[in-house]
Write a protein that holds these residues in place. Structure first.
Motif, mmCIF file in Angstrom:
data_model
loop_
_atom_site.group_PDB
_atom_site.id
_atom_site.type_symbol
_atom_site.label_atom_id
_atom_site.label_comp_id
_atom_site.label_asym_id
_atom_site.label_seq_id
_atom_site.Cartn_x
_atom_site.Cartn_y
_atom_site.Cartn_z
ATOM 1 N N THR A 251 5.433 8.281 15.800
ATOM 2 C CA THR A 251 6.448 7.534 15.542
ATOM 3 C C THR A 251 6.805 6.681 14.642
ATOM 4 O OG1 THR A 251 5.221 6.258 18.028
ATOM 5 C CG2 THR A 251 6.057 7.857 18.887
ATOM 6 N N GLY A 252 5.667 5.371 13.880
ATOM 7 C CA GLY A 252 6.155 5.075 12.759
ATOM 8 C C GLY A 252 5.553 6.055 11.368
ATOM 9 N N LEU A 253 4.939 4.812 10.819
ATOM 10 C CA LEU A 253 4.663 4.813 9.646
ATOM 11 C C LEU A 253 3.034 4.700 9.438
ATOM 12 C CD1 LEU A 253 8.074 4.090 7.019
ATOM 13 C CD2 LEU A 253 7.476 6.066 8.209
ATOM 14 N N ASP A 254 2.728 5.288 8.457
ATOM 15 C CA ASP A 254 1.771 4.335 8.109
ATOM 16 C C ASP A 254 0.654 4.352 6.756
ATOM 17 O OD1 ASP A 254 -0.033 4.871 10.442
ATOM 18 O OD2 ASP A 254 -0.420 6.912 10.347
ATOM 19 N N PHE A 255 0.607 3.138 6.122
ATOM 20 C CA PHE A 255 0.356 2.160 5.222
ATOM 21 C C PHE A 255 -0.959 2.461 4.680
ATOM 22 C CE2 PHE A 255 4.836 1.074 6.270
ATOM 23 C CZ PHE A 255 5.536 1.241 5.311
ATOM 24 N N GLN A 256 -1.371 3.491 3.513
ATOM 25 C CA GLN A 256 -3.218 3.084 3.871
ATOM 26 C C GLN A 256 -2.998 1.835 2.274
ATOM 27 O OE1 GLN A 256 -3.700 6.562 1.132
ATOM 28 N NE2 GLN A 256 -3.911 7.994 2.624
ATOM 29 N N ALA A 257 -4.157 0.729 3.135
ATOM 30 C CA ALA A 257 -4.366 -0.176 2.044
ATOM 31 C C ALA A 257 -6.048 -0.461 2.641
ATOM 32 C CB ALA A 257 -4.305 -1.410 2.639
ATOM 33 N N VAL A 258 -6.527 -1.423 1.624
ATOM 34 C CA VAL A 258 -8.156 -1.895 2.510
ATOM 35 C C VAL A 258 -8.452 -2.606 2.698
ATOM 36 C CG1 VAL A 258 -9.289 -0.806 -0.118
ATOM 37 C CG2 VAL A 258 -8.009 -3.510 0.679
ATOM 38 N N VAL A 259 -9.402 -2.646 4.266
ATOM 39 C CA VAL A 259 -9.301 -3.973 5.175
ATOM 40 C C VAL A 259 -9.683 -4.794 4.385
ATOM 41 C CG1 VAL A 259 -11.272 -4.732 7.176
ATOM 42 C CG2 VAL A 259 -11.019 -2.022 6.605
ATOM 43 N N GLY A 260 -8.877 -5.771 5.611
ATOM 44 C CA GLY A 260 -8.418 -7.328 4.903
ATOM 45 C C GLY A 260 -7.634 -7.506 4.244
ATOM 46 N N THR A 261 -6.527 -6.171 4.200
ATOM 47 C CA THR A 261 -5.224 -6.486 3.467
ATOM 48 C C THR A 261 -4.034 -7.134 4.214
ATOM 49 O OG1 THR A 261 -5.494 -4.451 2.114
ATOM 50 C CG2 THR A 261 -3.406 -5.124 1.832
ATOM 51 N N PRO A 262 -3.404 -7.857 3.531
ATOM 52 C CA PRO A 262 -2.480 -8.989 4.706
ATOM 53 C C PRO A 262 -1.109 -8.076 4.997
ATOM 54 C CG PRO A 262 -3.065 -10.519 2.581
ATOM 55 C CD PRO A 262 -3.409 -8.946 2.254
ATOM 56 N N ILE A 263 -0.894 -8.363 6.275
ATOM 57 C CA ILE A 263 0.392 -7.570 6.820
ATOM 58 C C ILE A 263 1.555 -8.363 6.822
ATOM 59 C CG2 ILE A 263 1.319 -6.474 9.190
ATOM 60 C CD1 ILE A 263 -1.927 -5.309 9.201
ATOM 61 N N GLN A 264 2.546 -8.511 7.008
ATOM 62 C CA GLN A 264 4.026 -9.470 6.784
ATOM 63 C C GLN A 264 4.459 -8.416 7.435
ATOM 64 O OE1 GLN A 264 4.937 -9.017 2.519
ATOM 65 N NE2 GLN A 264 3.440 -10.348 1.867
ATOM 66 N N GLY B 66 1.127 -0.952 0.009
ATOM 67 C CA GLY B 66 0.210 -0.187 -0.114
ATOM 68 C C GLY B 66 0.628 0.981 0.069
ATOM 69 N N PRO B 67 0.559 2.337 -0.615
ATOM 70 C CA PRO B 67 0.670 3.218 -0.797
ATOM 71 C C PRO B 67 1.467 4.210 0.916
ATOM 72 C CG PRO B 67 -0.973 3.871 -0.913
ATOM 73 C CD PRO B 67 -1.077 2.431 -1.137
ATOM 74 N N LEU B 68 2.655 4.902 1.171
ATOM 75 C CA LEU B 68 2.773 5.526 2.408
ATOM 76 C C LEU B 68 1.833 6.601 2.514
ATOM 77 C CD1 LEU B 68 4.557 6.053 5.005
ATOM 78 C CD2 LEU B 68 5.999 7.259 3.252
ATOM 79 N N GLY B 69 1.288 6.960 3.938
ATOM 80 C CA GLY B 69 0.324 8.419 3.867
ATOM 81 C C GLY B 69 1.433 9.152 4.495
ATOM 82 N N SER B 70 1.419 8.682 6.527
ATOM 83 C CA SER B 70 2.277 9.976 7.659
ATOM 84 C C SER B 70 2.972 8.984 7.440
ATOM 85 C CB SER B 70 1.167 9.825 8.404
ATOM 86 O OG SER B 70 -0.345 10.655 8.584
ATOM 87 N N PRO B 71 4.598 9.936 7.405
ATOM 88 C CA PRO B 71 5.448 9.118 7.485
ATOM 89 C C PRO B 71 6.089 9.808 8.775
ATOM 90 C CG PRO B 71 5.679 11.659 6.190
ATOM 91 C CD PRO B 71 4.507 11.326 7.012
ATOM 92 N N PHE B 72 7.451 9.303 9.372
ATOM 93 C CA PHE B 72 7.924 9.228 10.417
ATOM 94 C C PHE B 72 7.538 10.905 11.033
ATOM 95 C CE2 PHE B 72 11.197 9.622 13.343
ATOM 96 C CZ PHE B 72 10.613 8.325 14.504
#
Length: 322
Positions: free
Chosen positions: A201-214, A180-186
């Motif tokens: 304190t982190g990175l926000d990655f935009q993605a639809v609900v149910g997208t696998p997190i690895q 997913g694309p990067l939203g808010s940076p650190f």
């Protein structure tokens, strides 16, 4: 076959009949007698003559012995030359091995000059056109055996160093945790809930609900729980006081104590906890201090050994939030 024997004094004759089998046996017996006579003659004439130094026999024996020694010496010389050529090939391969060792040592982060061993680069004792003696051949073999053992020890050290570097790389969170694309940076930003300046304190990655997190790296799950701010949250310990955090998930796929590998699905994207919409909040903490996850992800994207090594050093001794 018939034989007729006539006795003139008795005026009598006698007929002897020999079948094919009897004739063959008679010939074999005659051959054995001839062989025994020949062996006895050889023993008496040559051996006795050689011991007693008969003029003609002694000279003949010396010629025979000299020819045997010449043949044996020629056979040994041909074998020594063949072994010398093989030794030359082995020494050429040893020089190639030294060049390969220098290249691999660079990959292992070891100074090749620190790995020089006694005899390295000498090339060996063989000289083209020089007939080697057995002593020279044995000495060269001993030198090659010693040099081979030293190279084996050095290559074992480099293999261990490379494996250690590989393990460190696998334990660093350099893989993107979600597609997913990067939203808010650190860094510092305006908090979306209260409008005040706050450290993200982190990175926000935009993605639809149910997208696998690895998992960004291999490690052990030390937390898989519901947090009042992070919602459904997972924390993975990668060793060396390094922890990654995955927040706001809709579903957790692992539990505390699980051993996970790099790239394994550990959760699904959601919007639980203090969240304004579906996304993954990804953090990297070293000794409890939040670090910019992007420097880890950039190191993984570049796949540069020097960058990864520097990152590992930085992880081992963090000084401040950056």
């Amino acid at each position: 076959m018939h034989f007729i024997i006539t006795d003139a004094s008795l005026a009598r004759s006698r007929a002897i009949h020999l079948s094919g089998t009897k004739l063959v046996l008679a010939l074999v017996g005659l051959s054995l007698v001839m062989m025994l006579l020949a062996a006895g003659l050889y023993h008496y004439v040559f051996l006795k003559g050689a011991r007693e130094r008969w003029p003609v026999v002694g000279a003949l024996v010396r010629l025979v012995v000299a020819d045997e020694f010449e043949q044996r010496d020629r056979f040994m010389r041909e074998n020594l030359d063949a072994m010398a050529r093989r030794l030359g090939d082995m020494q050429a391969k040893m020089l190639q091995l030294e060049a390969l060792r220098d290249r691999v040592s660079g990959l292992a982060g070891i100074n090749p000059n620190d790995l020089k061993v006694a005899g390295s680069g000498r090339g060996g004792a063989l000289v083209e056109g020089h007939a080697m003696s057995m002593q020279e051949l044995q000495k060269t073999l001993d030198d090659l055996e010693k040099l081979t053992g030293e190279h084996q020890d050095l290559l074992t050290v480099m293999e261990s160093r490379l494996i250690d570097q590989r393990l460190k790389t696998m334990m660093l969170p350099t893989q993107h945790p979600v597609n997913g694309p990067l939203g808010s940076p650190f860094g510092w930003r305006i908090d979306p809930f209260n409008g005040h300046s706050a450290l993200h304190t982190g990175l926000d990655f935009q993605a639809v609900v149910g997208t696998p997190i690895q998992a960004a790296a291999g490690g052990v799950v030390v937390a898989a729980e519901v947090h009042h701010e992070y919602g459904n949250m997972i924390e993975i310990d990668h060793g060396n006081n390094l922890i990654t955090r995955y927040a706001h998930a809709s579903k957790l796929l692992v539990k505390k104590g699980d051993l996970v590998r790099r790239g394994q699905n550990i959760a699904l994207v959601g919007t639980t906890g203090r969240s304004t919409g579906p996304h993954l909040h990804f953090e990297v903490l070293v000794q409890g201090v939040p670090q910019d996850p992007m420097k880890f992800l950039n190191a993984g994207r570049n796949a540069a050994p020097a960058a990864v090594a520097a990152l590992a050093t930085d992880v081992a001794a963090p000084r401040a939030v950056h």
